[in-house]
Every structure is written in structure tokens, then in C-alpha cells.
Scaffold this active site. Structure first.
Site, PDB file in Angstrom:
ATOM      1  N   ARG A 173       0.728  -1.252   0.005  1.00 53.00           N
ATOM      2  CA  ARG A 173       0.025   0.108  -0.146  1.00 53.00           C
ATOM      3  C   ARG A 173       0.741   1.225   0.067  1.00 53.00           C
ATOM      4  O   ARG A 173       0.371   2.397   0.763  1.00 53.00           O
ATOM      5  CB  ARG A 173      -1.221   0.093   1.149  1.00 53.00           C
ATOM      6  CG  ARG A 173      -2.051  -1.221   1.127  1.00 53.00           C
ATOM      7  CD  ARG A 173      -2.764  -1.384   0.058  1.00 53.00           C
ATOM      8  NE  ARG A 173      -3.610  -2.528   0.186  1.00 53.00           N
ATOM      9  CZ  ARG A 173      -3.103  -3.590  -0.454  1.00 53.00           C
ATOM     10  NH1 ARG A 173      -2.325  -3.539  -1.334  1.00 53.00           N
ATOM     11  NH2 ARG A 173      -3.904  -4.775  -0.350  1.00 53.00           N
ATOM     12  N   SER A 222     -10.968  -0.356   3.246  1.00 51.83           N
ATOM     13  CA  SER A 222     -10.388  -0.711   4.571  1.00 51.83           C
ATOM     14  C   SER A 222      -9.716   0.723   5.143  1.00 51.83           C
ATOM     15  O   SER A 222      -9.140   1.410   4.362  1.00 51.83           O
ATOM     16  CB  SER A 222      -9.150  -1.799   4.171  1.00 51.83           C
ATOM     17  OG  SER A 222      -9.954  -2.832   4.112  1.00 51.83           O
ATOM     18  N   GLU A 292      -5.107   3.342   6.550  1.00 47.03           N
ATOM     19  CA  GLU A 292      -4.436   3.197   4.938  1.00 47.03           C
ATOM     20  C   GLU A 292      -5.074   4.431   4.246  1.00 47.03           C
ATOM     21  O   GLU A 292      -4.651   4.701   3.206  1.00 47.03           O
ATOM     22  CB  GLU A 292      -5.222   1.905   4.703  1.00 47.03           C
ATOM     23  CG  GLU A 292      -4.961   1.441   3.149  1.00 47.03           C
ATOM     24  CD  GLU A 292      -5.439   0.150   2.734  1.00 47.03           C
ATOM     25  OE1 GLU A 292      -5.326  -0.864   3.605  1.00 47.03           O
ATOM     26  OE2 GLU A 292      -5.884   0.110   1.487  1.00 47.03           O
TER      27      GLU A 292
HETATM   28  C1  FAD Z   1     -15.424  -0.515  -1.365  1.00 50.10           C
HETATM   29  C2  FAD Z   1     -13.937  -0.346  -1.624  1.00 50.10           C
HETATM   30  C3  FAD Z   1     -13.248  -1.456  -1.783  1.00 50.10           C
HETATM   31  C4  FAD Z   1     -11.716  -1.332  -1.718  1.00 50.10           C
HETATM   32  N1  FAD Z   1     -10.908  -2.503  -1.804  1.00 50.10           N
HETATM   33  C5  FAD Z   1      -9.592  -2.301  -1.847  1.00 50.10           C
HETATM   34  C6  FAD Z   1      -8.836  -3.334  -2.096  1.00 50.10           C
HETATM   35  O1  FAD Z   1      -9.235  -4.732  -2.273  1.00 50.10           O
HETATM   36  N2  FAD Z   1      -7.489  -3.251  -2.159  1.00 50.10           N
HETATM   37  C7  FAD Z   1      -6.774  -2.054  -2.186  1.00 50.10           C
HETATM   38  O2  FAD Z   1      -5.632  -1.971  -2.323  1.00 50.10           O
HETATM   39  N3  FAD Z   1      -7.514  -1.023  -2.092  1.00 50.10           N
HETATM   40  C8  FAD Z   1      -8.990  -0.968  -1.829  1.00 50.10           C
HETATM   41  N4  FAD Z   1      -9.737   0.119  -1.814  1.00 50.10           N
HETATM   42  C9  FAD Z   1      -8.987   1.265  -1.360  1.00 50.10           C
HETATM   43  C10 FAD Z   1      -8.778   2.032  -2.888  1.00 50.10           C
HETATM   44  O3  FAD Z   1      -9.636   1.808  -3.877  1.00 50.10           O
HETATM   45  C11 FAD Z   1      -7.329   2.010  -3.116  1.00 50.10           C
HETATM   46  O4  FAD Z   1      -6.448   2.804  -2.232  1.00 50.10           O
HETATM   47  C12 FAD Z   1      -7.138   2.859  -4.732  1.00 50.10           C
HETATM   48  O5  FAD Z   1      -5.768   2.692  -4.989  1.00 50.10           O
HETATM   49  C13 FAD Z   1      -7.172   4.257  -4.606  1.00 50.10           C
HETATM   50  O6  FAD Z   1      -7.218   4.843  -5.944  1.00 50.10           O
HETATM   51  P1  FAD Z   1      -8.126   6.164  -6.228  1.00 50.10           P
HETATM   52  O7  FAD Z   1      -7.913   6.159  -7.644  1.00 50.10           O
HETATM   53  O8  FAD Z   1      -9.561   6.267  -5.813  1.00 50.10           O
HETATM   54  O9  FAD Z   1      -7.331   7.134  -5.399  1.00 50.10           O
HETATM   55  P2  FAD Z   1      -7.894   8.441  -4.655  1.00 50.10           P
HETATM   56  O10 FAD Z   1      -8.396   8.049  -3.364  1.00 50.10           O
HETATM   57  O11 FAD Z   1      -8.260   9.577  -5.526  1.00 50.10           O
HETATM   58  O12 FAD Z   1      -6.401   9.159  -4.148  1.00 50.10           O
HETATM   59  C14 FAD Z   1      -5.657   8.626  -3.439  1.00 50.10           C
HETATM   60  C15 FAD Z   1      -4.179   8.832  -3.330  1.00 50.10           C
HETATM   61  O13 FAD Z   1      -3.558   8.674  -4.486  1.00 50.10           O
HETATM   62  C16 FAD Z   1      -3.364  10.052  -5.102  1.00 50.10           C
HETATM   63  N5  FAD Z   1      -3.619   9.901  -6.445  1.00 50.10           N
HETATM   64  C17 FAD Z   1      -4.559   9.325  -7.291  1.00 50.10           C
HETATM   65  N6  FAD Z   1      -4.305   9.472  -8.458  1.00 50.10           N
HETATM   66  C18 FAD Z   1      -3.119   9.969  -8.659  1.00 50.10           C
HETATM   67  C19 FAD Z   1      -2.339  10.000  -9.961  1.00 50.10           C
HETATM   68  N7  FAD Z   1      -2.761   9.755 -11.168  1.00 50.10           N
HETATM   69  N8  FAD Z   1      -1.185  10.147  -9.764  1.00 50.10           N
HETATM   70  C20 FAD Z   1      -0.673  10.390  -8.441  1.00 50.10           C
HETATM   71  N9  FAD Z   1      -1.261  10.326  -7.321  1.00 50.10           N
HETATM   72  C21 FAD Z   1      -2.640   9.987  -7.491  1.00 50.10           C
HETATM   73  C22 FAD Z   1      -3.945  11.118  -4.536  1.00 50.10           C
HETATM   74  O14 FAD Z   1      -3.485  12.076  -4.521  1.00 50.10           O
HETATM   75  C23 FAD Z   1      -4.206  10.476  -3.130  1.00 50.10           C
HETATM   76  O15 FAD Z   1      -3.118  10.878  -2.401  1.00 50.10           O
HETATM   77  C24 FAD Z   1     -10.835  -0.100  -1.643  1.00 50.10           C
HETATM   78  C25 FAD Z   1     -11.949   1.222  -1.443  1.00 50.10           C
HETATM   79  C26 FAD Z   1     -13.115   1.002  -1.554  1.00 50.10           C
HETATM   80  C27 FAD Z   1     -14.092   2.334  -1.218  1.00 50.10           C
END
Ligand code: FAD
Length: 299
Positions: A173, A222, A292
Site C-alpha cells: 500500500r 479498509s 490506510e
Molecule cells: C469498497 C472499496 C473497496 C476497496 N478495496 C480495496 C482493495 O481490495 N485493495 C486495495 O488496495 N484498496 C482497496 N480500496 C481502496 C482504494 O480503492 C485504493 O487505495 C485505490 O488505490 C485508490 O485509488 P483512487 O484512484 O480512488 O485514489 P484517490 O482516493 O483518489 O487518491 C488516493 C491517493 O492517490 C493519489 N493519486 C490518485 N491518482 C493519482 C495519480 N494519477 N497520480 C498521482 N497520485 C494520484 C491522490 O493524490 C491521493 O494521495 C477500496 C476502496 C473501497 C471504497
């Protein structure tokens, strides 16, 4: 602010908004306003935005699906760069692909599986963008982004730079993507497998996810990382915190490592619940749970 917004509108086709509520862009449906909210339509527009923001010295951060973010109630002072329009996908015959940073992981999984490309089928159902998934090294089951990532194109104020996977250093992560860079695109390498087998594995994952995580209310997945050799949900459950609520925020009855927004939750409610969980688990086990989810913005 309005002058900067006008200048950005001059160089962008995508929207430039002042005071956009970030609760509209996070899966928790929580979050105050962004001073500026921009959504570039291409890598060129993204570079132009970063260049201009650097010139005026305005802080910024990238936003994917907002599925790992808690935005405080006072909102974000600076520019939020929404990546949702950068959804390119180019597959090559050698099993590699160049994909946009704003591409939803689920769309990528579906396209890869259809082509008989294995490596991320376990990630089915993660509501992330490719960029967010690279930065957090999103993973599920036996797989994570680290398993397929060859490298990424990082956009910054000085332009675009390619970083190979070794430099991106994806860990549990976490990654070495610096806070002043945006994952504009990623290069992935898959292995070849039977498309039908991959599809059935995706269906299996989606159904397991629905069973374990179908909490029915807005959430951010999570909330805490699993401490080494432990499962966060179990530690929270055994500490008697399942179902505990503060304001509109509640530890899910179904999955103890999820906090749900029962309606009208504020970031302050979630943060106070997070603090309470940490103290209770630490008091019982000596283990300090590490969030996380990323917390940003002003109280
Ligand atoms: C129902 C649910 C289930 C989930 N299950 C999992 C799972 O099984 N495994 C898991 O690992 N995670 C899980 N997650 C958490 C989440 O989906 C991950 O952490 C995911 O990587 C976040 O991606 P995002 O595009 O939504 O990022 P955001 O939440 O929009 O951003 C998170 C961080 O990443 C940065 N960021 C986003 N896009 C970029 C980019 N293009 N370049 C640089 N920085 C960027 C943002 O600035 C911020 O710091 C879950 C979430 C939910 C709601």
C-alpha cells in the site's frame, strides 16, 4: 482565485471550478470544498496545468476516484486535479499495455481479461483509477499493481518523465511516487492465460467482495492497514468496536475495518471514530493501527 481560474479556462478544455465540494468526488461522500478543481482532458493539458500552478506557487493534489481519501470538512486549500478524463488504453501484441492514469481499474480488468491477459483479475471490484492504484500499490488476493507494473509516465511542473518500476518501488500500500508528480500513464506487462478461466476468476472475486464488503453505505474500503501478521478487522472486532458510531460515521456491522457514512457524516466524525478505534485496539493489544486512508484538507 478568479483570475487564475480564468487563465486555466484559457488553456483547458476540461472544467475549471471554484469551490467544488469534494464530497461529490469521494466514495465516502464526505469532504469540504476545493479552492480550485480542474479536470484536464489530455496529458498535454495536465502538463500545462502543472506548469501554471508551479508558476503561481499554488499547492495541488491529484484525485482519482477518491476511494482512499478522507477530505476534512474545511476543504482543500489549493487545486485538486481530477484525473477522470485520462482513460486511454493501448494494448500491444506482446502482452504489454499503456494505460491512462485516470482509467478505472475495473475497466482495465475487463479489457485485459477479454484479451486473455492475466495479472490483475484479483483486483476486480476495487473502485480505483490506475494512477491511484499505482501510488497505493492497490492489491487483493495474491495480486497487486506491483505484479504488472513496468513503469509509469510521471507528470510534473518540468514536464513528463518515465520511471521504471524499480524506481517507483511499490510496497504494501505504498510507492515512491513523489507528491509533486502525477501518474499520467502506466506501462503494464501481463502474462497470457485462458480468457474464460480469467473471467470466472473475476466473477468469483466480485461475488466474494459483495459478500464480505457489501456494506450498503458510502465508505472508503479498509480504513486501517493490516499490521504484520495480523488482520486489522479482527483486532477492531475483538476490541468490541463493530457497530460503534460517532455522529453520522459508524464502524460497519458487516466489515469491522470499514467505516460507513450513515448519512450526513462529517470528516470530524470519521476522524474521531478512527482515534477511538486506535486507542481501544492499542489499549487491548499494544498494537497501534495505521490508517490506510489518506486524510487531507483543513479542519
Ligand atoms: C469498497 C472499496 C473497496 C476497496 N478495496 C480495496 C482493495 O481490495 N485493495 C486495495 O488496495 N484498496 C482497496 N480500496 C481502496 C482504494 O480503492 C485504493 O487505495 C485505490 O488505490 C485508490 O485509488 P483512487 O484512484 O480512488 O485514489 P484517490 O482516493 O483518489 O487518491 C488516493 C491517493 O492517490 C493519489 N493519486 C490518485 N491518482 C493519482 C495519480 N494519477 N497520480 C498521482 N497520485 C494520484 C491522490 O493524490 C491521493 O494521495 C477500496 C476502496 C473501497 C471504497
Amino acid at each position: 482565485m478568479n483570475a487564475l481560474a480564468a487563465e486555466l479556462r484559457g488553456i483547458l478544455q476540461g472544467p475549471v471550478l471554484v469551490g467544488e465540494l469534494l464530497g461529490r468526488h469521494t466514495t465516502w461522500r464526505i469532504g469540504g470544498p476545493a479552492e480550485l478543481f480542474v479536470a484536464p482532458r489530455s496529458e498535454q493539458e495536465l502538463l500545462a496545468v502543472l506548469h501554471l500552478l508551479a508558476q503561481v506557487g499554488m499547492p495541488w493534489m491529484a484525485l482519482g476516484t477518491g476511494s482512499n481519501l478522507l477530505v476534512r470538512d474545511g476543504g482543500y486549500r489549493g487545486a485538486i486535479i481530477h484525473m477522470g478524463a485520462l482513460q486511454t488504453m493501448e494494448f500491444r501484441d506482446d502482452g504489454t499495455a499503456r494505460v491512462g492514469g485516470g482509467l478505472p481499474v475495473m475497466r482495465l480488468v475487463r479489457q485485459a481479461v477479454r484479451r486473455g491477459l492475466a495479472g490483475i483479475e484479483d483486483l476486480a471490484g476495487i473502485p480505483a483509477t490506475v494512477g491511484g492504484a499505482v501510488v497505493m500499490n492497490a492489491g487483493a488476493g495474491e495480486q497487486a499493481m506491483a505484479g504488472v507494473l513496468q513503469g509509469a509516465f510521471l507528470a510534473g511542473a518540468e514536464g513528463m518523465e518515465y520511471w521504471p518500476a524499480a524506481r517507483l518501488d511499490l510496497r504494501y500500500r505504498a510507492s515512491a511516487v513523489p507528491a509533486d508528480r502525477i501518474v499520467a500513464a502506466a506501462i503494464l506487462r501481463f502474462s497470457f492465460a485462458d480468457a474464460e478461466m480469467l473471467e470466472s476468476s473475476v466473477q468469483h472475486r466480485l461475488s466474494a467482495r459483495r459478500k464480505a464488503q457489501g456494506v450498503g453505505k458510502p465508505n472508503a474500503g479498509s480504513v486501517f492497514k493490516n499490521p504484520p501478521g495480523q488482520q486489522a478487522w479482527r483486532l477492531i472486532d475483538e476490541s468490541g468496536m463493530r457497530g460503534r458510531s460517532v455522529g453520522g460515521a459508524q464502524v460497519s456491522e458487516k466489515h469491522a475495518n470499514f467505516i460507513v457514512n450513515r448519512g450526513g457524516a462529517r470528516a470530524a466524525d470519521v476522524l474521531s471514530l478512527i482515534g477511538e478505534i486506535q486507542e481501544t485496539v492499542r489499549g487491548r493489544t499494544g498494537i497501534m493501527l495505521e490508517p490506510e486512508v489518506q486524510v487531507i484538507g483543513e479542519a
